[in-house]
Motif scaffolding. Structure first.
Motif, PDB file in Angstrom:
ATOM      1  N   UNK A 115      15.377  -9.236 -53.951  1.00 21.17           N
ATOM      2  CA  UNK A 115      16.823  -9.442 -53.959  1.00 21.17           C
ATOM      3  C   UNK A 115      17.435  -9.215 -52.578  1.00 21.17           C
ATOM      4  N   UNK A 116      16.813  -8.345 -51.790  1.00 24.64           N
ATOM      5  CA  UNK A 116      17.340  -8.045 -50.453  1.00 24.64           C
ATOM      6  C   UNK A 116      16.911  -9.071 -49.411  1.00 24.64           C
ATOM      7  N   UNK A 117      15.911  -9.927 -49.721  1.00 20.93           N
ATOM      8  CA  UNK A 117      15.360 -10.849 -48.734  1.00 20.93           C
ATOM      9  C   UNK A 117      16.387 -11.791 -48.093  1.00 20.93           C
ATOM     10  N   UNK A 118      17.362 -12.328 -48.844  1.00 21.63           N
ATOM     11  CA  UNK A 118      18.325 -13.217 -48.192  1.00 21.63           C
ATOM     12  C   UNK A 118      19.085 -12.551 -47.048  1.00 21.63           C
ATOM     13  N   UNK A 119      19.169 -11.241 -47.067  1.00 21.72           N
ATOM     14  CA  UNK A 119      19.819 -10.501 -45.984  1.00 21.72           C
ATOM     15  C   UNK A 119      18.785  -9.931 -45.024  1.00 21.72           C
ATOM     16  N   UNK A 157       9.617  -7.143 -49.072  1.00 27.80           N
ATOM     17  CA  UNK A 157      10.012  -8.293 -49.872  1.00 27.80           C
ATOM     18  C   UNK A 157       8.943  -9.369 -49.904  1.00 27.80           C
ATOM     19  N   UNK A 158       8.303  -9.616 -48.765  1.00 32.67           N
ATOM     20  CA  UNK A 158       7.229 -10.611 -48.710  1.00 32.67           C
ATOM     21  C   UNK A 158       6.033 -10.168 -49.555  1.00 32.67           C
ATOM     22  N   UNK A 159       5.690  -8.891 -49.478  1.00 31.59           N
ATOM     23  CA  UNK A 159       4.617  -8.364 -50.317  1.00 31.59           C
ATOM     24  C   UNK A 159       4.985  -8.461 -51.798  1.00 31.59           C
ATOM     25  N   UNK A 160       6.256  -8.268 -52.086  1.00 29.27           N
ATOM     26  CA  UNK A 160       6.718  -8.304 -53.472  1.00 29.27           C
ATOM     27  C   UNK A 160       6.600  -9.705 -54.059  1.00 29.27           C
ATOM     28  N   UNK A 161       6.916 -10.722 -53.268  1.00 27.26           N
ATOM     29  CA  UNK A 161       6.796 -12.100 -53.743  1.00 27.26           C
ATOM     30  C   UNK A 161       5.351 -12.399 -54.135  1.00 27.26           C
ATOM     31  N   UNK A 162       4.422 -11.967 -53.297  1.00 27.10           N
ATOM     32  CA  UNK A 162       2.999 -12.174 -53.593  1.00 27.10           C
ATOM     33  C   UNK A 162       2.621 -11.500 -54.902  1.00 27.10           C
ATOM     34  N   UNK A 163       3.073 -10.261 -55.072  1.00 25.44           N
ATOM     35  CA  UNK A 163       2.747  -9.505 -56.285  1.00 25.44           C
ATOM     36  C   UNK A 163       3.345 -10.164 -57.521  1.00 25.44           C
ATOM     37  N   UNK A 164       4.620 -10.547 -57.447  1.00 29.16           N
ATOM     38  CA  UNK A 164       5.292 -11.129 -58.610  1.00 29.16           C
ATOM     39  C   UNK A 164       4.678 -12.465 -59.000  1.00 29.16           C
ATOM     40  N   UNK A 184      15.471 -10.645 -44.328  1.00 27.94           N
ATOM     41  CA  UNK A 184      14.596 -11.497 -43.515  1.00 27.94           C
ATOM     42  C   UNK A 184      15.333 -12.152 -42.344  1.00 27.94           C
ATOM     43  N   UNK A 185      16.442 -12.870 -42.589  1.00 28.12           N
ATOM     44  CA  UNK A 185      17.145 -13.448 -41.427  1.00 28.12           C
ATOM     45  C   UNK A 185      17.710 -12.379 -40.500  1.00 28.12           C
ATOM     46  N   UNK A 186      18.131 -11.235 -41.065  1.00 26.02           N
ATOM     47  CA  UNK A 186      18.657 -10.156 -40.242  1.00 26.02           C
ATOM     48  C   UNK A 186      17.599  -9.581 -39.316  1.00 26.02           C
ATOM     49  N   UNK A 187      16.371  -9.401 -39.849  1.00 28.97           N
ATOM     50  CA  UNK A 187      15.283  -8.866 -39.026  1.00 28.97           C
ATOM     51  C   UNK A 187      14.906  -9.850 -37.915  1.00 28.97           C
ATOM     52  N   UNK A 188      14.871 -11.135 -38.240  1.00 27.35           N
ATOM     53  CA  UNK A 188      14.538 -12.139 -37.224  1.00 27.35           C
ATOM     54  C   UNK A 188      15.613 -12.200 -36.144  1.00 27.35           C
ATOM     55  N   UNK A 189      16.852 -12.076 -36.548  1.00 26.62           N
ATOM     56  CA  UNK A 189      17.964 -12.127 -35.586  1.00 26.62           C
ATOM     57  C   UNK A 189      17.953 -10.915 -34.657  1.00 26.62           C
ATOM     58  N   UNK A 190      17.582  -9.744 -35.215  1.00 25.70           N
ATOM     59  CA  UNK A 190      17.595  -8.512 -34.436  1.00 25.70           C
ATOM     60  C   UNK A 190      16.247  -8.188 -33.801  1.00 25.70           C
ATOM     61  N   UNK A 191      15.305  -9.131 -33.822  1.00 24.57           N
ATOM     62  CA  UNK A 191      13.974  -8.878 -33.268  1.00 24.57           C
ATOM     63  C   UNK A 191      14.105  -8.380 -31.827  1.00 24.57           C
ATOM     64  N   UNK A 192      13.461  -7.261 -31.489  1.00 25.01           N
ATOM     65  CA  UNK A 192      13.646  -6.653 -30.155  1.00 25.01           C
ATOM     66  C   UNK A 192      13.194  -7.576 -29.024  1.00 25.01           C
ATOM     67  N   UNK A 193      13.985  -7.589 -27.969  1.00 29.05           N
ATOM     68  CA  UNK A 193      13.680  -8.397 -26.797  1.00 29.05           C
ATOM     69  C   UNK A 193      13.088  -7.558 -25.666  1.00 29.05           C
ATOM     70  N   UNK A 194      12.924  -6.267 -25.913  1.00 28.31           N
ATOM     71  CA  UNK A 194      12.394  -5.370 -24.899  1.00 28.31           C
ATOM     72  C   UNK A 194      11.044  -4.831 -25.351  1.00 28.31           C
ATOM     73  N   UNK A 195      10.344  -4.219 -24.429  1.00 25.13           N
ATOM     74  CA  UNK A 195       9.030  -3.651 -24.744  1.00 25.13           C
ATOM     75  C   UNK A 195       9.176  -2.480 -25.713  1.00 25.13           C
ATOM     76  N   UNK A 196       8.306  -2.446 -26.717  1.00 31.05           N
ATOM     77  CA  UNK A 196       8.339  -1.400 -27.738  1.00 31.05           C
ATOM     78  C   UNK A 196       6.956  -0.773 -27.834  1.00 31.05           C
ATOM     79  N   UNK A 197       6.916   0.542 -27.936  1.00 25.76           N
ATOM     80  CA  UNK A 197       5.642   1.257 -28.012  1.00 25.76           C
ATOM     81  C   UNK A 197       4.881   0.893 -29.285  1.00 25.76           C
TER      82      UNK A 197
END
Length: 313
Positions: free
Chosen positions: A198-202, A53-60, A204-217
């Protein structure tokens, strides 16, 4: 439809399929397995959509793209539900439970389902020979996937994860066709961009809310980056354009190659082996695609004068 357009459309379709084929091993890298989880399927789904979505905004903005018209919002919304949310979420959860080979048994049905949705939604028609080749190709892919599952000692049994995969197949087919329906008016690049925006309102905040709190490979983050930039965004540039130029019924059959391209990609990514059986089945499936193309020239649609009834021509 000109032969040059058909050839270009099929080439773009195959390019899109090649990009999408890497989605399966990359998603498995991103989510991990039930025993060794990495990123959650919900986070992968929302984060990849947010990145696209962020890439799409730049393109549009860079291309000064106008807003879609009112009658475009419904098919765009269905593409959001199918390609942005439904398919990656269901696939991500399924891949935590079943192997890639097992998943290929179900996702191999995607070309046939996409063609059926195209015939239903877009009022396209094809000769009986096309449907025979489509079914034959799908059965070949299913037989190959079942054989690989048995060779791996996993067997094949219908379980609840298969329902997730069936849902993913249907969601992807709906998203493909409704996205392609508005491509002639908006352009292939703008379709996927507006879908992601169109999906960004869901997402972006959803990804930030679910950002992992544990170590990820690092490999999991790499998998997420791929599915966000290529599977969710760049791949659709080629795919939607291919559906328009080559015809959805025709180009959709290139998806029969996707399980085999996924297996090839899994060799370096997941350490899976490649054998002669894979190449033999791949050759047989390619033959059904080539033969089916000869039968896939649509007959006159029910409403030949109405462009809106069959926009993929």
């Amino acid at each position: 439809m000109k032969l040059k357009d058909e050839t270009l459309g099929m080439g773009l379709g195959i390019l899109g399929v090649a990009i999408f084929a890497v989605t399966l091993p990359m998603t498995r890298l991103a989510t991990g397995t039930h025993d060794a989880p990495q990123l959650s399927p919900w986070f992968v789904t929302l984060a990849r959509a947010a990145l696209a979505g962020c890439l799409s905004i730049i393109f549009l903005l860079a291309t000064r793209s106008p807003l879609p018209q009112r009658h475009h919002w419904k098919p765009l919304g269905l593409a959001v539900l199918g390609n942005t949310l439904g398919y990656p979420l269901l696939l991500g959860y399924a891949l935590r439970i079943v192997t890639a080979s097992h998943a290929a048994v179900i996702t191999a049905l995607l070309p046939l389902v996409t063609a059926a949705v195209a015939a239903w939604v877009l009022h396209q028609r094809a000769k009986l020979g096309f449907w025979v080749c489509a079914v034959a190709g799908s059965l070949l892919v299913v037989a190959f996937s079942v054989l690989r599952a048995h060779q791996g000692g996993a067997g094949f049994g219908f379980e609840w994860a298969d329902l997730l995969l069936l849902g993913a197949v249907f969601a992807a087919a709906i998203g493909y066709i409704y996205g392609a329906q508005v491509t002639p008016a908006l352009g292939a690049e703008r379709v996927i961009c507006w879908v992601c925006v169109m999906a960004l309102p869901v997402s972006l905040p959803g990804a930030l809310w679910l950002w992992p709190q544990h170590a990820v490979a690092a490999s999991a983050w790499g998998g997420l980056l791929y599915v966000g930039v290529f599977s969710m965004w760049a791949g659709f540039f080629a795919w939607y354009r291919g559906l328009v130029l080559g015809g959805a019924l025709r180009v959709s059959q290139a998806q029969l190659l996707q399980p085999f391209l996924s297996i090839l990609a899994a060799v370096p990514l997941l350490g899976e082996a490649l054998d002669g059986v894979t190449l033999a089945f791949a050759a047989a499936v390619v033959a059904t695609v080539v033969i089916g193309k000869q039968f896939s020239r649509p007959a006159t649609p029910a409403h030949p004068a109405g462009v809106a009834t069959s926009p993929l021509r």
